[in-house]
Scaffold this motif. Structure first.
Motif, short mmCIF file in Angstrom:
data_model
loop_
_atom_site.label_atom_id
_atom_site.label_comp_id
_atom_site.label_asym_id
_atom_site.label_seq_id
_atom_site.Cartn_x
_atom_site.Cartn_y
_atom_site.Cartn_z
N VAL A 6 21.37 13.79 13.40
CA VAL A 6 21.65 13.78 11.97
C VAL A 6 21.11 15.04 11.29
CG1 VAL A 6 21.25 12.56 9.79
CG2 VAL A 6 21.65 11.25 11.88
N CYS A 7 21.97 15.68 10.49
CA CYS A 7 21.52 16.79 9.63
C CYS A 7 22.03 16.51 8.22
CB CYS A 7 21.99 18.13 10.17
SG CYS A 7 23.78 18.36 10.24
N LEU A 8 22.13 17.53 7.39
CA LEU A 8 22.53 17.31 6.00
C LEU A 8 24.06 17.21 5.86
CD1 LEU A 8 21.83 17.16 2.98
CD2 LEU A 8 21.66 19.66 2.97
N GLY A 9 24.76 18.25 6.27
CA GLY A 9 26.21 18.30 6.04
C GLY A 9 27.05 17.80 7.20
N ASN A 10 26.44 17.67 8.38
CA ASN A 10 27.16 17.32 9.63
C ASN A 10 28.28 18.31 9.94
OD1 ASN A 10 29.08 14.53 11.01
ND2 ASN A 10 27.58 15.80 12.02
N ILE A 11 28.05 19.59 9.56
CA ILE A 11 29.03 20.61 9.96
C ILE A 11 28.38 21.76 10.72
CG2 ILE A 11 30.83 20.10 8.24
CD1 ILE A 11 29.68 22.51 6.62
N CYS A 12 27.05 21.84 10.74
CA CYS A 12 26.39 22.95 11.47
C CYS A 12 25.46 22.45 12.57
CB CYS A 12 25.61 23.84 10.50
SG CYS A 12 26.61 24.64 9.23
N ARG A 13 24.29 21.93 12.20
CA ARG A 13 23.26 21.64 13.20
C ARG A 13 23.56 20.43 14.06
NH1 ARG A 13 18.59 21.55 8.90
NH2 ARG A 13 20.38 20.74 7.75
N SER A 14 23.84 19.27 13.42
CA SER A 14 24.03 18.06 14.26
C SER A 14 25.31 18.11 15.09
CB SER A 14 23.91 16.77 13.43
OG SER A 14 24.89 16.70 12.42
N ASP A 43 27.56 13.79 1.80
CA ASP A 43 28.98 13.46 2.05
C ASP A 43 29.97 14.57 1.70
OD1 ASP A 43 28.95 13.45 -0.68
OD2 ASP A 43 29.54 11.35 -0.92
N TRP A 44 29.49 15.77 1.39
CA TRP A 44 30.40 16.83 0.90
C TRP A 44 31.48 17.21 1.91
CZ3 TRP A 44 25.08 17.98 1.49
CH2 TRP A 44 24.31 17.70 0.36
N HIS A 45 31.18 17.12 3.19
CA HIS A 45 32.10 17.66 4.20
C HIS A 45 32.72 16.58 5.08
CE1 HIS A 45 30.65 21.62 3.08
NE2 HIS A 45 29.43 21.12 3.12
N VAL A 46 32.64 15.31 4.63
CA VAL A 46 33.17 14.20 5.45
C VAL A 46 34.64 14.46 5.83
CG1 VAL A 46 33.85 11.76 5.33
CG2 VAL A 46 31.56 12.44 4.64
N PRO A 122 16.22 25.07 11.46
CA PRO A 122 16.48 25.57 10.10
C PRO A 122 17.96 25.47 9.74
CG PRO A 122 15.30 27.20 11.44
CD PRO A 122 15.75 26.12 12.37
N ASP A 123 18.22 25.15 8.47
CA ASP A 123 19.58 25.05 7.98
C ASP A 123 20.21 26.45 7.97
OD1 ASP A 123 21.90 24.71 6.56
OD2 ASP A 123 20.97 23.63 4.89
N PRO A 124 21.29 26.68 8.74
CA PRO A 124 21.87 28.02 8.85
C PRO A 124 22.98 28.29 7.83
CG PRO A 124 22.98 26.59 10.40
CD PRO A 124 21.99 25.73 9.63
N TYR A 125 23.31 27.27 7.00
CA TYR A 125 24.54 27.31 6.20
C TYR A 125 24.63 28.55 5.32
CZ TYR A 125 28.41 25.37 3.43
OH TYR A 125 29.62 25.14 2.81
N TYR A 126 23.50 28.95 4.74
CA TYR A 126 23.53 30.11 3.82
C TYR A 126 23.03 31.38 4.50
CZ TYR A 126 24.41 26.51 0.38
OH TYR A 126 24.97 25.44 -0.32
N ASP A 127 22.90 31.32 5.83
CA ASP A 127 22.38 32.46 6.60
C ASP A 127 23.49 33.29 7.21
OD1 ASP A 127 19.83 31.70 6.15
OD2 ASP A 127 19.41 30.99 8.18
P1 4NP Z 1 24.09 21.25 8.28
O1 4NP Z 1 24.25 22.50 7.30
O2 4NP Z 1 23.22 20.25 7.56
O3 4NP Z 1 23.44 21.82 9.48
O4 4NP Z 1 25.50 20.73 8.53
C1 4NP Z 1 24.69 22.39 5.98
C2 4NP Z 1 26.04 22.34 5.71
C3 4NP Z 1 26.49 22.27 4.40
C4 4NP Z 1 25.57 22.24 3.38
C5 4NP Z 1 24.21 22.28 3.64
C6 4NP Z 1 23.77 22.34 4.95
N1 4NP Z 1 26.02 22.18 2.03
O5 4NP Z 1 25.17 22.26 1.12
O6 4NP Z 1 27.22 22.05 1.78
#
Ligand code: 4NP
Length: 154
Positions: A6-14, A43-46, A122-127
């Protein structure tokens, strides 16, 4: 046995952890015995595929994330999963708030459980791209130890 990342967006880490563990279980001949899934606390990316940057970085190391779609974690996951592994402390806090009083799933922080020198992926989304490589490095190392643990639990 069923493992959920489990991560935040379920599009990068998990989704990356899901793809890496599934691949390593196949290599270890355990694919039929252990189910792997991933979900997000937001739920932004479901319904969306994994982030293009995660897919590209994973593909270069031999992991195919293309079939995976984002979903939201639910209280039901605590009944159906044996092990739920959070990518960072914020995800873990959100999961603890959702966790029913009764539920078979064991909940833990992925990297802490596998004696890494860092606790969080670490959350890579903005990296930039380097963030996605670091995510893979951390997940690959912890997944090798997770496979050993799972083997011992079968
Ligand atoms: P994730 O990364 O939790 O590894 O999937 C993120 C993806 C999207 C967002 C944040 C983190 N977002 O804010 O949309």
């Amino acid at each position: 046995m069923r493992v959920l990342f489990v991560c935040l967006g379920n599009i990068c880490r998990s989704p990356t952890a899901e793809g890496v563990l599934r691949h390593k279980l196949r290599e270890a001949g355990l694919a039929g015995q252990i189910e792997v899934a991933s979900a997000g606390t937001g739920d932004w990316h479901v319904g969306k595929a994994a982030d293009k940057r995660s897919q590209a970085a994973a593909k270069l190391r031999g992991y195919d994330l293309s079939a995976q779609r984002a979903r939201l974690v639910s209280r039901a996951d605590f009944a159906t999963c044996d092990l739920i592994l959070a990518m960072d402390n914020s995800n873990l806090r959100n999961l603890k708030a959702l966790q029913p009083a009764k539920g078979k799933a064991e909940l833990d922080l992925f990297l802490r459980r596998y004696a890494s020198d860092v606790d969080e992926v670490p959350d890579p989304y903005y990296d930039g791209d380097q963030g996605f490589e670091q995510v893979l490095d951390l997940i690959e190392r912890a997944s090798d130890l997770l496979v050993i643990e799972l083997k011992g639990r079968l």
